[in-house]
Design a protein around this motif. Sequence first.
Motif, mmCIF file in Angstrom:
data_model
loop_
_atom_site.group_PDB
_atom_site.id
_atom_site.type_symbol
_atom_site.label_atom_id
_atom_site.label_comp_id
_atom_site.label_asym_id
_atom_site.label_seq_id
_atom_site.Cartn_x
_atom_site.Cartn_y
_atom_site.Cartn_z
ATOM 1 N N PHE A 154 0.897 -1.118 0.040
ATOM 2 C CA PHE A 154 -0.141 -0.013 -0.049
ATOM 3 C C PHE A 154 0.838 1.312 -0.192
ATOM 4 O O PHE A 154 0.514 2.309 -0.663
ATOM 5 N N GLY A 155 1.820 1.433 0.847
ATOM 6 C CA GLY A 155 2.789 2.509 0.783
ATOM 7 C C GLY A 155 3.319 2.531 -0.508
ATOM 8 O O GLY A 155 3.893 3.709 -1.138
ATOM 9 N N LEU A 156 3.892 1.562 -1.233
ATOM 10 C CA LEU A 156 4.587 1.625 -2.437
ATOM 11 C C LEU A 156 3.594 2.347 -3.515
ATOM 12 O O LEU A 156 3.872 3.098 -4.318
ATOM 13 N N VAL A 157 2.414 1.683 -3.392
ATOM 14 C CA VAL A 157 1.417 2.178 -4.704
ATOM 15 C C VAL A 157 1.377 3.708 -4.385
ATOM 16 O O VAL A 157 1.057 4.337 -5.374
ATOM 17 N N LEU A 158 0.856 4.031 -3.169
ATOM 18 C CA LEU A 158 0.655 5.499 -2.927
ATOM 19 C C LEU A 158 1.776 6.135 -3.029
ATOM 20 O O LEU A 158 1.712 7.199 -3.863
ATOM 21 N N LEU A 159 3.107 5.823 -2.758
ATOM 22 C CA LEU A 159 4.267 6.655 -3.234
ATOM 23 C C LEU A 159 4.388 6.911 -4.500
ATOM 24 O O LEU A 159 4.774 7.969 -5.067
ATOM 25 N N GLN A 160 4.124 5.819 -5.311
ATOM 26 C CA GLN A 160 4.568 5.695 -6.736
ATOM 27 C C GLN A 160 3.299 6.440 -7.264
ATOM 28 O O GLN A 160 3.760 7.391 -8.369
ATOM 29 N N GLY A 161 2.327 6.367 -6.933
ATOM 30 C CA GLY A 161 0.979 7.244 -7.677
ATOM 31 C C GLY A 161 1.376 8.776 -7.373
ATOM 32 O O GLY A 161 1.244 9.554 -8.052
ATOM 33 N N LEU A 162 1.980 9.421 -5.955
ATOM 34 C CA LEU A 162 2.606 10.847 -5.812
ATOM 35 C C LEU A 162 3.496 11.076 -6.900
ATOM 36 O O LEU A 162 3.303 12.056 -7.419
ATOM 37 N N ILE A 163 4.580 10.240 -7.007
ATOM 38 C CA ILE A 163 5.494 10.540 -7.834
ATOM 39 C C ILE A 163 5.110 10.809 -9.336
ATOM 40 O O ILE A 163 5.409 11.608 -10.138
ATOM 41 N N LEU A 164 4.161 9.682 -9.673
ATOM 42 C CA LEU A 164 3.791 9.982 -11.088
ATOM 43 C C LEU A 164 2.898 10.889 -11.374
ATOM 44 O O LEU A 164 2.792 11.481 -12.518
ATOM 45 N N LEU A 165 1.965 11.345 -10.337
ATOM 46 C CA LEU A 165 1.073 12.459 -10.600
ATOM 47 C C LEU A 165 1.481 13.718 -10.037
ATOM 48 O O LEU A 165 0.579 14.742 -10.266
ATOM 49 N N LEU A 166 2.512 14.014 -9.322
ATOM 50 C CA LEU A 166 2.943 15.145 -8.640
ATOM 51 C C LEU A 166 2.885 16.481 -9.854
ATOM 52 O O LEU A 166 2.311 17.517 -9.400
ATOM 53 N N PRO A 167 3.590 16.294 -10.963
ATOM 54 C CA PRO A 167 3.633 17.144 -11.682
ATOM 55 C C PRO A 167 2.204 17.699 -12.386
ATOM 56 O O PRO A 167 1.971 18.936 -12.533
ATOM 57 N N LEU A 168 1.530 16.708 -12.663
ATOM 58 C CA LEU A 168 0.014 17.023 -13.117
ATOM 59 C C LEU A 168 -0.557 17.814 -11.894
ATOM 60 O O LEU A 168 -1.489 18.730 -12.175
ATOM 61 N N LEU A 169 -0.562 17.265 -10.632
ATOM 62 C CA LEU A 169 -1.512 17.970 -9.550
ATOM 63 C C LEU A 169 -0.936 19.483 -9.493
ATOM 64 O O LEU A 169 -1.664 20.341 -9.114
ATOM 65 N N ALA A 170 0.543 19.530 -9.777
ATOM 66 C CA ALA A 170 0.949 21.122 -9.617
ATOM 67 C C ALA A 170 0.377 21.932 -10.982
ATOM 68 O O ALA A 170 0.098 23.146 -10.507
ATOM 69 N N LEU A 171 0.283 21.361 -12.032
ATOM 70 C CA LEU A 171 -0.193 22.170 -13.049
ATOM 71 C C LEU A 171 -1.770 22.257 -12.837
ATOM 72 O O LEU A 171 -2.144 23.622 -12.884
ATOM 73 N N VAL A 172 -2.362 21.489 -12.244
ATOM 74 C CA VAL A 172 -3.668 21.622 -12.112
ATOM 75 C C VAL A 172 -3.975 22.734 -10.927
ATOM 76 O O VAL A 172 -4.810 23.868 -10.818
ATOM 77 N N ALA A 173 -2.917 22.874 -9.849
ATOM 78 C CA ALA A 173 -3.004 23.920 -8.786
ATOM 79 C C ALA A 173 -2.747 25.226 -9.534
ATOM 80 O O ALA A 173 -3.273 26.470 -8.901
#
Length: 433
Positions: free
Chosen positions: A204-223
């Motif tokens: 669970f920790g791995l999937v959450l951290l991987q998802g954060l790494i993959l989506l972080l630039p996209l979340l920054a753009l949305v912000a």
Amino acid sequence: MTDGPGSTPDVPSGWAAEQPPPYGGAAGSWASPGGPGGSAGPPPSGPPQSAYPPAPHAPAPGGPYAYRPPDAPRPGIIPLRPLALGDILDGTIKLIRSNPKATLGLSAIVAAITAIPTAVGQAFSFGSLGELLSDPYAADAVSGPLAGGTSQLIGGLVGYVMTFVGTTILTGILTRVLGRAVFGGRITVGEAWRLARSRVPALFGLVLLQGLILLLPLLALVAVFVSLAAAGAFDGTANTTAGAAVVVGLLFFLAYIPYLLFFYTRLSLAAPAVVLEGRGVTDAMTRSWRLVKGDSWRVLGILLLTSLLAAIISSVLAVPFAFSGTLIGMLSGGTAAGTIVAAILLAVGQVLASMITYPFQAGVAGLLYADRRMRAEAFDLVLQTAAARNQSQGWVHAGIDDLWHPGYGAGPGSAPYHGAPPYGPYGPYGPQA
């Protein structure tokens, strides 16, 4: 090549067995008085001739003197050597066929549980749309589709959360099944769960951290876009700020695709490392990074091909049920019976698609992990030694799972494992010396 007169030429092993005996004598005999054969006769005149023909530079396949390396042992679903693409896909299919209860059965249960909320939400949405089409001038002609869209959104979010939980647990169990299937052993669902449940929190920790790494630039753009919209940057039709923001957004999206593929590839083998090697979250990600390094393009190609095949299989299985469910949901006019039938059809389609694609993708990831260890750490030699012991024993012991520990290998990512002999303190073949 020879070093001088009378020296023995370097000949690959396996050639000598096909040569005629020297000087026309029997095998193992030099046909000379007092020789091993005991037959009398004068020795041949002239300089001694080599017992072997000159080695060709490129032996023709199937020729009389062609050297063929021995085939790698295949005790289970894959040959114990570095794997080609065909080996990985074939091994994944064999994994599913050899362990149907632990792969298809378990995947079907997880898929059924996770598909229900999404299917119910879609059925309500299609029913609301059917009401709108049947009577566009009704009083609730607008509120009905809005309620249906809301129900579909809620059902999708609930289904996504349940899918996240279910597939994470399923990945751990299927990886354990694969670890035993490589050696030709089978494992029950209960045993696989007992072996994998301690690794579920790390997954669970791995999937959450991987998802954060993959989506972080996209979340920054949305912000950034949300902040600009709140500041009124997009007011008006001829606003230059809005046009510049759209251009920047498109360029950012084009740059985000390589970023996504790069990190997705480098972190793709972290889940098998968590389950089979017992690593933590960041340690497993570092392990995956090192294993993939140097072969990123090949790993990316196999992962993309796997995703494409999974999408095709999913579409072939799910589209007929999705089409039927959508049609019934829209033509039923929002009745309870029509909504139930539409939800059942949509759920069945999703279950059939997921019960195949879940183990298929997990199997490819696990075999890619095994392939990279064999290529980077000579892990195939460890697997072959264990397979030979299993063959002499006549069965596959559960202690074979310990071989996936990173200490069994010879690469830079696998430091020697000190503290226990192979297979634990006692081992599957009796107490260790």
